[in-house]
Each structure stands twice: as C-alpha cells, then as structure tokens.
Design an enzyme around this catalytic site. Sequence first.
Site, PDB file in Angstrom:
ATOM      1  CG  ASP A 190      -1.949   1.014   1.293  1.00 48.67           C
ATOM      2  OD1 ASP A 190      -2.816   0.972   0.411  1.00 48.67           O
ATOM      3  OD2 ASP A 190      -1.929   1.888   2.195  1.00 48.67           O
ATOM      4  CD  GLU A 244      -2.063   2.477  -3.639  1.00 53.77           C
ATOM      5  OE1 GLU A 244      -3.097   3.085  -3.944  1.00 53.77           O
ATOM      6  OE2 GLU A 244      -1.580   2.524  -2.494  1.00 53.77           O
TER       7      GLU A 244
HETATM    8  C1  GLC Z   1      -4.187   3.037  -0.660  1.00 57.52           C
HETATM    9  C2  GLC Z   1      -5.423   2.181  -0.600  1.00 57.52           C
HETATM   10  C3  GLC Z   1      -6.568   3.052  -0.215  1.00 57.52           C
HETATM   11  C4  GLC Z   1      -6.304   3.630   1.153  1.00 57.52           C
HETATM   12  C5  GLC Z   1      -4.969   4.371   1.172  1.00 57.52           C
HETATM   13  C6  GLC Z   1      -4.524   4.651   2.561  1.00 57.52           C
HETATM   14  O1  GLC Z   1      -4.244   4.004  -1.641  1.00 57.52           O
HETATM   15  O2  GLC Z   1      -5.605   1.532  -1.830  1.00 57.52           O
HETATM   16  O3  GLC Z   1      -7.784   2.356  -0.232  1.00 57.52           O
HETATM   17  O4  GLC Z   1      -7.318   4.524   1.506  1.00 57.52           O
HETATM   18  O5  GLC Z   1      -3.947   3.600   0.587  1.00 57.52           O
HETATM   19  O6  GLC Z   1      -4.123   3.466   3.181  1.00 57.52           O
END
Ligand code: GLC
Length: 500
Positions: A190, A244
């Site tokens: 994440d 991500e």
């Molecule tokens: C990432 C997740 C999202 C979340 C954010 C904070 O972007 O995909 O859903 O709100 O991180 O953890």
Amino acid sequence: MDIPWWRDAVVYEIYVRSFADASGDGVGDLVGVRERLPYLAQLGVDAIWLTPFYPSPMADGGYDVADYRGVDPLFGTLADFEALVADAHTHGMKVLVDIVPNHSSSRHPWFQEALAGRGRDRYVFRDEPNNWQSTFSGPAWTQVDDGQWYLHLFAPEQPDFNWRNPDVHEEFLDVLRFWLDRGVDGFRIDVAMGLYKAEGLPDVGDQSFMSVSPIWGQPEVHEVYRQWRKLLESYPGERMAVGEVWTDSAADLALYVRPDELHQSFNFAWLQAPWSPTAFKKVIDDTLSTVPFATWVLSNHDVVRHRTRYDTADPGTGLARAKAALLVMLALPGSAYLYQGEELGLPEVKDIPPEARQDPIFFQSKGTLPGRDGCRVPLPWSGDAAPFGFSPEGVDPWLPQPGTFAALTAEAQSGDSDSTLEFYRRALACRRDLVRSIPYHLEWMDSPEGALFFSRGSLTCVINCGPDPVPLPPYDHLIMSSGPITDDSLPPDTAAWLQA
Ligand code: GLC
C-alpha cells in the site's frame, strides 16, 4: 530463465468487505471468499489479492491496521485465513495479501504508547505542523492533548510511521515473515511511494500529487524494497511483491521495479488514459520501454469503475468500451489486475445516500467529494433483490445495493453467452491457452485512423476507438471479439483477437 508465475498472471482483487458475507453480519469475510473460490477458478484467474483483513477500527476500510499479525473478527480467524490459502492453492491460485507500511491505525499499540508519551519517534510528531494536506483533504496534521502534532497523509486515524526509526524496519520485516510463514505467495504494498518524508519536513508550494516531492518518492524508500526483496527470495517458491506506486512518469515508476526491488508495480497510467488510440499507444510504449515486467489495471477499490468512467466521457459507450479495453489489456505483455465485479460489468453506484456513505474521503471533504463507496458496493451473486446472495436473506449489506444489480448477478449471467461474465470467462480461458506460446514482445502494425493494431507472434489484437468502422488487417481466423463484428470490419468501441 524460467518465466516466473507472476509475469503473465491475471490477479483478481478481492475487496474483502464487499465480496461475500458468510457470517451474516452484512460485511464480507474470509469464509465468504473461501466459499467462492470455485467461482474464481472457473473465471480463470491465476491469483487473488486480498485487501486488509487485519484487526482494525475500520476508519479507512481496514487500511488503518491495529495489529499486523491477526484477523479482525469481522473477517474471521487466522484459521479461516489458513484454510483459505490452502484451498486457493488446491485450486491452483496464488494468494497475495495487502501490507500497509506507510501508516498504522491510531489504535495500534505503538501509537497508543506514543500518545502516552513513549516511543513517539516511531511516528512523525512535531511541535508545529507544516503546510501538508491530507490525501483525503484537510490538513495532514492533528494535535494531541499535550500540544504536539502528528502527521497523517490520510485520515487522522492513520498516523504515518517514521521510517527513519529502525524499529519500523524490523517490525515490517517481521510482519512479512509472519505471512510468508503462513504460505502467502506475495504482497501488495500500500502507498509504496510513501514511507519516507524529506528530512526537515519542508513546506510544499504545490499540494497536487507529484511522484517526487518532500511528501512522496524519497530515495531512501528503495533500500526498504531491496531488503524486502532479499527476504522474499530467501523463501522457497516465487514469492513476490507488487507496489501501489502512483507516479507521474513511467521513468519514476521504473525506479521501484529495478531487479533488486519490487517485482511489479501497478501501472496506473493505463487506468488514467482517455479513450484514444494515441493515448493508449503512448502508455503502452512508455511502459514497455521502461519497466521489465509490465502490469495493467483498469479498476480497483479506489477509483470510479471503468465502465462508468468510459460512460461518463461518452454516454452509452461504457460497457462496450470496458469489454474492448479488457481484451486489449489481456493481450498486452505482462500481468493484468482485475477488480471484483468488473467481470459482471458492474457500474459505479452513484446514488448512495449521504447517510449510508462510509468512505472517510466523503467526511473529510465535508461531503464535497463522493469518495470511493460507489465502487465498493457488495457484489450481487444471485436473486432478484438485495442482498443478492451477498449476505443471507434479511441481512442489510454494509452499503446499499441498487435494484439494478438484479440483472447483473453472477447467477443471472452464468450460462448466457452474451453476458459480460461469460465474455470474461472466454477471454481468460483464451489468454491462458495463448499467453505462454506467444512472445512477450509486442509489434505495432499499421492502423487506420482511430484504431490501434498490434501483434505478438501469431496473435493480432485490434481495437477501434474511433466513431466509424475500420477495415480489419488480414487474418486467418477470429479468436474472439468484445462485440459483434463482420468479416472484414471492426465497429467502433470494439476489440478483437485474430489469429494471423
Ligand atoms: C491506498 C489504498 C486506499 C487507502 C490508502 C490509505 O491508496 O488503496 O484504499 O485509503 O492507501 O491506506
């Protein structure tokens, strides 16, 4: 070199809260996922990615983790998780879990200690805030009782860790080991371009997202992934990590997937591209020329579902374009990430009433931003009315489902060859037959105005983004198409796979 499983894998994102509720509390859970594994095996995906199911106060749907080594009772038990992994493996599917290293929950024991005045250095506490804004809107700082402020790039319930403190490194290596020891095949990281913040936390002039700024993309973060890579490689099997990573260039993205760092990173440029052959071609060229192992993604739990994005840009085209984009995505070199419900052609649910909304973005923006609930509405499995088999009869799912889901249930679509679900099943089955027999390399072909044609060995993929039909290139036979086509012409908003 042997080709690792993840290079061409189709990975299916399970937003656990919204997939299937076996316990009957209106929230999806791990037993629900386990019960639906045969559906996923039939769909033909190679791996599943489970969004966070760890103990959490759910201020951000579980991305606020209070204990990185457990299962929230809302989602089940560790035994349920282990049974799910074992069953997924029996079905030939790999399992990825989500790791949230940028921040914890404010209920995490470390943050509770920090509030009590001990170990504040594991988080980012300051006497004065700087001018950074939260990604969810509003200031990125909250003041505590004794007057200090702590940084949270997301919700106030999500304090950012201080990655300059070695405790944080040790803790996450241990958390990764915990899940690797339980048989997971990899991790989705994440906010992987976060973690480190620039020394001194300087104010920023421009609050809009930039992949390298005092807030994001600090060079020190790469050392973290080098360590994680070593750990993954010390385990048997091909364990992997996908980041991500939001960046504004393919070159910045490529830094995260150097050979000794993350195996993959999401390539959001594809998701952000408008419906245009030139835009698609640019994203594909930029990606393939900069990253060794490409990934493609059209939807996830943070963005408006792609059917609706395309429809908003050009009303009436959404589903046709969504299916055409899928065929192109599945023909591109690399791996594809699907988001639950796209195989049913689900649209974004736009009319969730304010009192039913759950996303912190809605609340932090004081209702000026709708937030992400519209893509997180629980899946419709069967029946004519809510809860559509998501929960047992009589139970209200955590977000309301629209009546229009009745025509989109998995049950209604199964066996109907014209349905989106059967289209996905066919596309994934064809891809599985083809993908290891064609070269990774893609070649562009001459394409008529508005269209994009490319080949990988004997596979030719064509898409028409323009308003008029275009002539097809010469081919031997049609493998499949996203909509009806005639012998020699490709209608607008349609893609096809041809055997040359
Ligand atoms: C990432 C997740 C999202 C979340 C954010 C904070 O972007 O995909 O859903 O709100 O991180 O953890």
